[in-house]
Design a protein around this motif. Sequence first.
Motif, PDB file in Angstrom:
ATOM      1  N   MET A   1     -25.123 -39.565 -40.509  1.00  0.00           N
ATOM      2  CA  MET A   1     -24.406 -38.573 -40.018  1.00  0.00           C
ATOM      3  C   MET A   1     -23.113 -38.494 -40.813  1.00  0.00           C
ATOM      4  SD  MET A   1     -22.306 -40.190 -36.420  1.00  0.00           S
ATOM      5  CE  MET A   1     -23.478 -40.008 -35.549  1.00  0.00           C
ATOM      6  N   ASN A   2     -22.066 -37.627 -40.706  1.00  0.00           N
ATOM      7  CA  ASN A   2     -21.762 -37.629 -41.754  1.00  0.00           C
ATOM      8  C   ASN A   2     -19.762 -38.159 -40.817  1.00  0.00           C
ATOM      9  OD1 ASN A   2     -22.705 -36.115 -43.829  1.00  0.00           O
ATOM     10  ND2 ASN A   2     -22.144 -33.934 -43.187  1.00  0.00           N
ATOM     11  N   ILE A   3     -18.607 -38.660 -41.363  1.00  0.00           N
ATOM     12  CA  ILE A   3     -17.513 -39.193 -40.739  1.00  0.00           C
ATOM     13  C   ILE A   3     -16.610 -38.799 -41.407  1.00  0.00           C
ATOM     14  CG2 ILE A   3     -16.770 -41.444 -39.636  1.00  0.00           C
ATOM     15  CD1 ILE A   3     -19.917 -42.020 -38.987  1.00  0.00           C
ATOM     16  N   ALA A   4     -15.465 -38.147 -40.547  1.00  0.00           N
ATOM     17  CA  ALA A   4     -14.351 -37.392 -41.658  1.00  0.00           C
ATOM     18  C   ALA A   4     -13.568 -39.448 -41.686  1.00  0.00           C
ATOM     19  CB  ALA A   4     -13.532 -36.327 -40.800  1.00  0.00           C
ATOM     20  N   VAL A   5     -12.764 -39.112 -42.671  1.00  0.00           N
ATOM     21  CA  VAL A   5     -11.895 -39.927 -42.181  1.00  0.00           C
ATOM     22  C   VAL A   5     -10.404 -39.385 -42.898  1.00  0.00           C
ATOM     23  CG1 VAL A   5     -11.467 -42.609 -43.243  1.00  0.00           C
ATOM     24  CG2 VAL A   5     -13.552 -41.943 -42.887  1.00  0.00           C
ATOM     25  N   TYR A   6      -9.437 -39.972 -42.116  1.00  0.00           N
ATOM     26  CA  TYR A   6      -7.894 -39.648 -42.718  1.00  0.00           C
ATOM     27  C   TYR A   6      -6.859 -40.958 -43.628  1.00  0.00           C
ATOM     28  CZ  TYR A   6      -9.560 -35.434 -40.504  1.00  0.00           C
ATOM     29  OH  TYR A   6     -10.066 -33.733 -39.985  1.00  0.00           O
ATOM     30  N   LEU A   7      -6.565 -40.499 -44.967  1.00  0.00           N
ATOM     31  CA  LEU A   7      -6.061 -42.002 -44.494  1.00  0.00           C
ATOM     32  C   LEU A   7      -4.648 -41.283 -46.164  1.00  0.00           C
ATOM     33  CD1 LEU A   7      -9.086 -44.219 -45.681  1.00  0.00           C
ATOM     34  CD2 LEU A   7      -7.397 -44.486 -44.249  1.00  0.00           C
ATOM     35  N   GLY A   8      -3.851 -42.483 -45.925  1.00  0.00           N
ATOM     36  CA  GLY A   8      -3.014 -41.619 -46.812  1.00  0.00           C
ATOM     37  C   GLY A   8      -3.637 -41.893 -47.934  1.00  0.00           C
ATOM     38  N   SER A   9      -2.728 -41.126 -48.571  1.00  0.00           N
ATOM     39  CA  SER A   9      -2.943 -41.336 -50.568  1.00  0.00           C
ATOM     40  C   SER A   9      -1.837 -42.088 -51.871  1.00  0.00           C
ATOM     41  CB  SER A   9      -2.340 -39.051 -51.027  1.00  0.00           C
ATOM     42  OG  SER A   9      -1.154 -39.113 -51.401  1.00  0.00           O
ATOM     43  N   ASN A  10      -1.395 -43.032 -50.639  1.00  0.00           N
ATOM     44  CA  ASN A  10      -1.001 -44.013 -50.927  1.00  0.00           C
ATOM     45  C   ASN A  10      -1.426 -45.401 -50.737  1.00  0.00           C
ATOM     46  OD1 ASN A  10       0.651 -45.246 -48.554  1.00  0.00           O
ATOM     47  ND2 ASN A  10       2.148 -43.288 -49.207  1.00  0.00           N
ATOM     48  N   MET A  11      -1.023 -46.789 -50.682  1.00  0.00           N
ATOM     49  CA  MET A  11      -1.236 -47.538 -50.657  1.00  0.00           C
ATOM     50  C   MET A  11      -0.883 -48.251 -49.443  1.00  0.00           C
ATOM     51  SD  MET A  11      -4.444 -48.148 -52.243  1.00  0.00           S
ATOM     52  CE  MET A  11      -5.144 -48.935 -53.435  1.00  0.00           C
ATOM     53  N   GLY A  12       0.503 -47.650 -48.964  1.00  0.00           N
ATOM     54  CA  GLY A  12       1.285 -48.705 -48.110  1.00  0.00           C
ATOM     55  C   GLY A  12       1.205 -49.829 -48.469  1.00  0.00           C
ATOM     56  N   LYS A  13       2.688 -50.409 -47.237  1.00  0.00           N
ATOM     57  CA  LYS A  13       2.865 -52.100 -47.784  1.00  0.00           C
ATOM     58  C   LYS A  13       2.053 -53.061 -47.390  1.00  0.00           C
ATOM     59  CE  LYS A  13       7.523 -49.822 -47.714  1.00  0.00           C
ATOM     60  NZ  LYS A  13       9.017 -49.296 -46.505  1.00  0.00           N
ATOM     61  N   ASP A  14       1.244 -52.867 -46.860  1.00  0.00           N
ATOM     62  CA  ASP A  14       0.929 -54.259 -45.721  1.00  0.00           C
ATOM     63  C   ASP A  14      -0.617 -54.368 -46.349  1.00  0.00           C
ATOM     64  OD1 ASP A  14      -1.048 -55.910 -44.707  1.00  0.00           O
ATOM     65  OD2 ASP A  14      -0.786 -54.732 -42.288  1.00  0.00           O
ATOM     66  N   PRO A  15      -1.185 -54.937 -47.175  1.00  0.00           N
ATOM     67  CA  PRO A  15      -2.280 -54.980 -48.102  1.00  0.00           C
ATOM     68  C   PRO A  15      -3.461 -55.339 -47.613  1.00  0.00           C
ATOM     69  CG  PRO A  15      -0.610 -57.202 -48.456  1.00  0.00           C
ATOM     70  CD  PRO A  15      -0.124 -56.276 -47.492  1.00  0.00           C
ATOM     71  N   THR A  16      -3.051 -55.771 -46.377  1.00  0.00           N
ATOM     72  CA  THR A  16      -5.149 -56.420 -44.891  1.00  0.00           C
ATOM     73  C   THR A  16      -5.210 -54.810 -44.946  1.00  0.00           C
ATOM     74  OG1 THR A  16      -3.330 -56.107 -43.124  1.00  0.00           O
ATOM     75  CG2 THR A  16      -4.019 -58.619 -44.387  1.00  0.00           C
ATOM     76  N   GLU A  30     -23.406 -49.062 -45.459  1.00  0.00           N
ATOM     77  CA  GLU A  30     -24.470 -49.520 -45.178  1.00  0.00           C
ATOM     78  C   GLU A  30     -24.712 -49.074 -44.247  1.00  0.00           C
ATOM     79  OE1 GLU A  30     -22.748 -52.968 -44.133  1.00  0.00           O
ATOM     80  OE2 GLU A  30     -22.882 -54.031 -46.534  1.00  0.00           O
ATOM     81  N   ASN A  31     -24.586 -48.519 -43.279  1.00  0.00           N
ATOM     82  CA  ASN A  31     -24.952 -47.486 -42.176  1.00  0.00           C
ATOM     83  C   ASN A  31     -26.143 -46.427 -42.141  1.00  0.00           C
ATOM     84  OD1 ASN A  31     -24.652 -49.256 -39.628  1.00  0.00           O
ATOM     85  ND2 ASN A  31     -22.852 -49.875 -41.025  1.00  0.00           N
ATOM     86  N   ASN A  32     -25.733 -45.748 -43.499  1.00  0.00           N
ATOM     87  CA  ASN A  32     -26.206 -44.565 -43.812  1.00  0.00           C
ATOM     88  C   ASN A  32     -25.725 -43.339 -43.315  1.00  0.00           C
ATOM     89  OD1 ASN A  32     -28.621 -45.207 -45.478  1.00  0.00           O
ATOM     90  ND2 ASN A  32     -29.647 -46.583 -43.899  1.00  0.00           N
ATOM     91  N   HIS A  33     -24.438 -43.298 -43.303  1.00  0.00           N
ATOM     92  CA  HIS A  33     -23.021 -41.918 -42.841  1.00  0.00           C
ATOM     93  C   HIS A  33     -22.510 -41.800 -44.450  1.00  0.00           C
ATOM     94  CE1 HIS A  33     -23.256 -43.103 -39.013  1.00  0.00           C
ATOM     95  NE2 HIS A  33     -23.133 -44.769 -39.195  1.00  0.00           N
ATOM     96  N   THR A  34     -22.318 -40.740 -43.780  1.00  0.00           N
ATOM     97  CA  THR A  34     -22.465 -39.738 -45.492  1.00  0.00           C
ATOM     98  C   THR A  34     -20.415 -39.637 -45.206  1.00  0.00           C
ATOM     99  OG1 THR A  34     -23.807 -38.158 -45.625  1.00  0.00           O
ATOM    100  CG2 THR A  34     -22.016 -37.739 -46.904  1.00  0.00           C
ATOM    101  N   LEU A  35     -19.519 -40.167 -45.733  1.00  0.00           N
ATOM    102  CA  LEU A  35     -18.052 -39.939 -45.895  1.00  0.00           C
ATOM    103  C   LEU A  35     -17.356 -38.390 -46.508  1.00  0.00           C
ATOM    104  CD1 LEU A  35     -15.177 -40.962 -45.802  1.00  0.00           C
ATOM    105  CD2 LEU A  35     -15.058 -41.562 -48.699  1.00  0.00           C
ATOM    106  N   VAL A  36     -16.940 -38.223 -45.514  1.00  0.00           N
ATOM    107  CA  VAL A  36     -16.111 -36.844 -45.384  1.00  0.00           C
ATOM    108  C   VAL A  36     -14.432 -37.167 -45.718  1.00  0.00           C
ATOM    109  CG1 VAL A  36     -15.912 -34.284 -44.646  1.00  0.00           C
ATOM    110  CG2 VAL A  36     -17.949 -35.046 -44.608  1.00  0.00           C
TER     111      VAL A  36
END
Length: 82
Positions: A1-16, A30-36
């Motif tokens: 399955m293709n799964i879209a992930v939306y994230l920032g282009s910086n690291m942010g302030k919280d290391p977790t 590990e679950n054979n999904h494709t990142l988009v």
Amino acid sequence: MNIAVYLGSNMGKDPTIKQMTEEVGKWLAENNHTLVYGGAKNGLMGVVADSVLSNGGHAIGVIPQFLELKEQAHADLDELHI
């Protein structure tokens, strides 16, 4: 399955957040999904893509041409659509 992930282009302030982003990438692979995602190498977008790829998964980036250089498009993806 293709799964879209939306994230920032910086690291942010919280290391977790970086650690959780790496875990998401590992889970996708590990679950054979494709990142988009946004196609960048930097920030959390790069972290999730690197995690997917280092765990044997597949990653597809989609980045507008005007951001290709500004955001440093990820050159190691399985596919990069500009």
